[in-house]
Design a protein around this motif. Structure first.
Motif, PDB file in Angstrom:
ATOM      1  N   ILE A 149      41.587  -5.302  33.379  1.00 30.76           N
ATOM      2  CA  ILE A 149      41.341  -4.922  32.172  1.00 30.76           C
ATOM      3  C   ILE A 149      40.223  -3.258  32.979  1.00 30.76           C
ATOM      4  CG2 ILE A 149      38.397  -4.958  31.925  1.00 30.76           C
ATOM      5  CD1 ILE A 149      38.509  -7.513  30.481  1.00 30.76           C
TER       6      ILE A 149
ATOM      7  N   ASP B 221      34.350  -5.132  35.167  1.00 29.32           N
ATOM      8  CA  ASP B 221      33.802  -6.736  33.970  1.00 29.32           C
ATOM      9  C   ASP B 221      33.004  -7.437  35.395  1.00 29.32           C
ATOM     10  OD1 ASP B 221      33.482  -9.070  32.728  1.00 29.32           O
ATOM     11  OD2 ASP B 221      35.862  -9.438  32.481  1.00 29.32           O
TER      12      ASP B 221
ATOM     13  N   TYR C   9      33.876 -11.577  34.803  1.00 34.49           N
ATOM     14  CA  TYR C   9      35.072 -12.334  34.509  1.00 34.49           C
ATOM     15  C   TYR C   9      35.146 -13.496  35.526  1.00 34.49           C
ATOM     16  CZ  TYR C   9      40.202 -13.100  34.459  1.00 34.49           C
ATOM     17  OH  TYR C   9      41.768 -12.594  34.255  1.00 34.49           O
TER      18      TYR C   9
ATOM     19  N   GLY D 256      36.938 -14.287  24.937  1.00 29.71           N
ATOM     20  CA  GLY D 256      37.327 -12.907  25.334  1.00 29.71           C
ATOM     21  C   GLY D 256      37.094 -11.253  24.098  1.00 29.71           C
TER      22      GLY D 256
ATOM     23  N   GLY E 205      33.941  -8.948  24.211  1.00 31.10           N
ATOM     24  CA  GLY E 205      34.614  -7.400  23.873  1.00 31.10           C
ATOM     25  C   GLY E 205      33.499  -6.963  23.060  1.00 31.10           C
TER      26      GLY E 205
ATOM     27  N   ALA F  76      28.903  -2.843  32.475  1.00 31.09           N
ATOM     28  CA  ALA F  76      28.957  -4.185  33.947  1.00 31.09           C
ATOM     29  C   ALA F  76      28.058  -5.167  33.736  1.00 31.09           C
ATOM     30  CB  ALA F  76      28.747  -2.833  34.851  1.00 31.09           C
TER      31      ALA F  76
ATOM     32  N   THR G 289      28.570  -7.630  30.895  1.00 30.44           N
ATOM     33  CA  THR G 289      29.060  -8.469  31.343  1.00 30.44           C
ATOM     34  C   THR G 289      28.932  -8.868  32.130  1.00 30.44           C
ATOM     35  OG1 THR G 289      30.092  -6.807  33.120  1.00 30.44           O
ATOM     36  CG2 THR G 289      31.502  -6.552  30.888  1.00 30.44           C
TER      37      THR G 289
ATOM     38  N   PHE H   6      40.818  -7.252  26.505  1.00 27.66           N
ATOM     39  CA  PHE H   6      39.458  -8.200  27.202  1.00 27.66           C
ATOM     40  C   PHE H   6      40.630  -9.419  27.021  1.00 27.66           C
ATOM     41  CE2 PHE H   6      36.149  -5.448  27.494  1.00 27.66           C
ATOM     42  CZ  PHE H   6      35.270  -6.493  28.614  1.00 27.66           C
TER      43      PHE H   6
ATOM     44  N   SER I 169      32.661 -13.573  40.661  1.00 24.49           N
ATOM     45  CA  SER I 169      33.313 -12.351  40.065  1.00 24.49           C
ATOM     46  C   SER I 169      33.592 -11.762  41.062  1.00 24.49           C
ATOM     47  CB  SER I 169      32.164 -12.532  38.866  1.00 24.49           C
ATOM     48  OG  SER I 169      32.558 -13.517  38.074  1.00 24.49           O
TER      49      SER I 169
END
Length: 513
Positions: free
Chosen positions: A222, A230, A233, A270, A274, A286, A289, A406, A437
């Motif tokens: 990604i 992202d 995650y 995902g 997405g 950002a 996510t 994604f 993350s």
């Protein structure tokens, strides 16, 4: 004219001792303010209560090192580099000697035989002086390199463009060497659990490092290839872990059935994330996510009837060797795995099997991401990363490509989460916080976005080194933070950020026209 300018730069100017002492003194004062509460005062347990003890000797040594180091920087800046070089080389010899002496005093192994050395302990060397010696060694190395730079280029620092060009050359050489270095590293990783270095502790640290390498390679699809930041995650990581835990404990499915299912469930999440957020860009993308990752964590906490809430899920089944478990049967005292291969029972065999399993999964993720980059899909991801609007003008379906990125990246995170659940045997929402993350993203950025080998190096630095120096709990995170700040200042693109284009538009020399 250029020769005259270089000669003027090389000639040392008049040294103002008062200004030099003032600048070094201010720097030492700042060091005193910072190190006094961090090093000089530490909490200890005293008779069931919490007290504190002081160690201002270490503070004085740290302040003195900062003062002397600042003097060296000023002398290099003024062109007086020769004495700084010789003193730095002297300190490079002096500072490591106490640590080497202590290592020799504790004994060493020679051809598999422990050789003790009957040496008296050094009274000046204690547990808290080792980090100061390490910092002094690194500072001396920095001053020596700076003095050499002054003597060669008549200035104490490189410009940002020069640093980037130098690091790009190193990155290009490393990338070309990956063809040979990669198989060697894989071979060493396979042989490692069968050497004398493989203990329960080292295998555990190596397994955790491989989990983060696998997560870094998944997130790199990604961030490094598609160019999408992202920050959530860990949500796919959590989906994979809870999918395996629920399927195995509720329906009794084996690891080899739950592993692909966990990847499929993570890929579905995902796609769910997405599709609605692909119209956003930059910081807004950002933030969304990041919010998705927190939503997953809150669901895991509040949906107690299914996820166990804050208590998590325990007694998660361990993986078997294609149906031959590692659990001992009481009558024979052996496991089905040991009976199959005629081995004597050892609890280390299960740990070695888990290590080799995560190594195989990580290599699978690396193979997937590497092959996808060479396919038209991977080339389209790189094109979107470079110029999103130009790709849209060329008729490229950005939505489908980003959804594919994604889904693929989330699937890799699901695989890693599934292994994490079976490796730990217990999971809870605390294992999937935002800091996870951040660590995974730091591995990708530090190694160099798009660099597979860079992620391996970054994971070993961020995960492996703090675990190796866990005994230095008072200093390891401080040193870790300083190293991260230094990397972001001097190498913001990452350690191995050089990337050759997948397709070269110009033809090689000698090609037919």
């Amino acid at each position: 004219m250029a020769t005259l300018v270089q000669a003027e730069a090389a000639a040392p100017r008049g040294l103002d001792l008062v200004a030099m002492a003032k600048e070094a003194g201010v720097t030492a004062l700042i060091a005193l303010v910072l190190t006094a509460p961090l090093i000089g005062i530490r909490t200890v347990e005293q008779s069931g209560s919490l007290g504190f003890e002081t160690d201002f000797t270490a503070v004085a040594i740290a302040v003195a090192l900062v003062f002397v180091g600042r003097i060296g920087i000023i002398l290099n800046r003024e062109g007086i580099a020769r004495p700084v070089l010789w003193l730095s080389l002297l300190f490079l010899v002096v500072f490591p000697l106490p640590v080497i002496y202590e290592l020799l005093r504790s004994g060493f192994t020679l051809f598999g035989v422990q050789v003790p050395l009957d040496l008296p302990p050094l009274p000046v060397l204690d547990f808290h002086s080792i980090p100061l010696l390490v910092i002094g060694t690194l500072g001396s190395m920095w001053l020596a390199l700076q003095a050499l730079l002054v003597q060669r280029r008549h200035r104490s620092s490189l410009s940002r463009q020069e640093r980037d060009r130098a690091m790009d050359k190193i990155g290009a050489k490393v990338q070309r060497a990956t063809v040979f270095v990669g198989p060697i590293l894989v071979l060493l990783a396979v042989v490692f659990p069968f050497t004398d270095l493989a203990t329960r502790a080292t295998l555990g640290v190596a397994t955790i490092v491989l989990i983060y390498i696998m997560l870094g390679w998944g997130l790199n699809i990604i961030v490094g290839l598609a160019g999408l930041l992202d920050l959530g995650y860990v949500a796919f990581y959590a989906v994979g872990a809870y999918s395996y835990a629920l399927l195995s404990t509720t329906f009794g499915l084996s690891f080899w059935i739950c592993l692909p299912l966990a990847g499929v469930f993570a890929a579905c999440f995902g796609l769910i994330l997405g599709y609605p957020v692909l119209r956003l860009r930059g910081d807004y993308f950002a933030i969304v996510t990041l919010g998705f990752g927190e939503i997953i964590r809150i669901i895991l906490i509040n949906w107690a009837p299914v996820t166990g809430g804050p208590n998590g899920i325990n007694n998660i089944p361990r993986p078997s060797f294609f149906g031959f478990p590692f659990d001992r049967s009481p009558p024979e005292g052996q496991t089905a795995f040991h009976q199959l291969f005629g081995l004597e029972y050892s609890p280390t065999h299960r740990i070695v099997f888990l290590y080799l399993l995560i190594l195989a999964l990580a290599l699978l993720v690396n193979f997937i991401s590497t092959r996808l980059r060479r396919l038209p899909l991977g080339r389209a991801w790189e094109a979107i990363r470079e110029d999103d609007i130009a790709c849209q003008s060329l008729g490229i379906n950005r939505t489908n490509l980003k959804l594919a990125a994604f889904a693929t990246s989330a699937m890799c995170g699901g695989f890693a989460g599934s292994f994490f659940a079976t490796y730990q045997g217990f999971i809870s929402p605390e294992s999937f916080s935002f800091i996870e993350s951040a660590i995974i993203l730091a591995i990708v950025v530090l190694g160099g976005m798009g660099s597979q080998l860079g992620i391996v190096v970054a994971a070993c630095l961020i995960i492996g080194l703090p675990e190796a120096f866990r005994g230095l709990d008072l200093y390891r995170m401080l040193v870790f933070g300083l190293c991260m700040v230094g990397i972001m200042v001097w190498r913001p693109r990452g350690l191995l950020a050089h990337r050759d284009p997948t397709i070269l538009l110009n033809r090689k020399k000698g090609a037919s026209s």
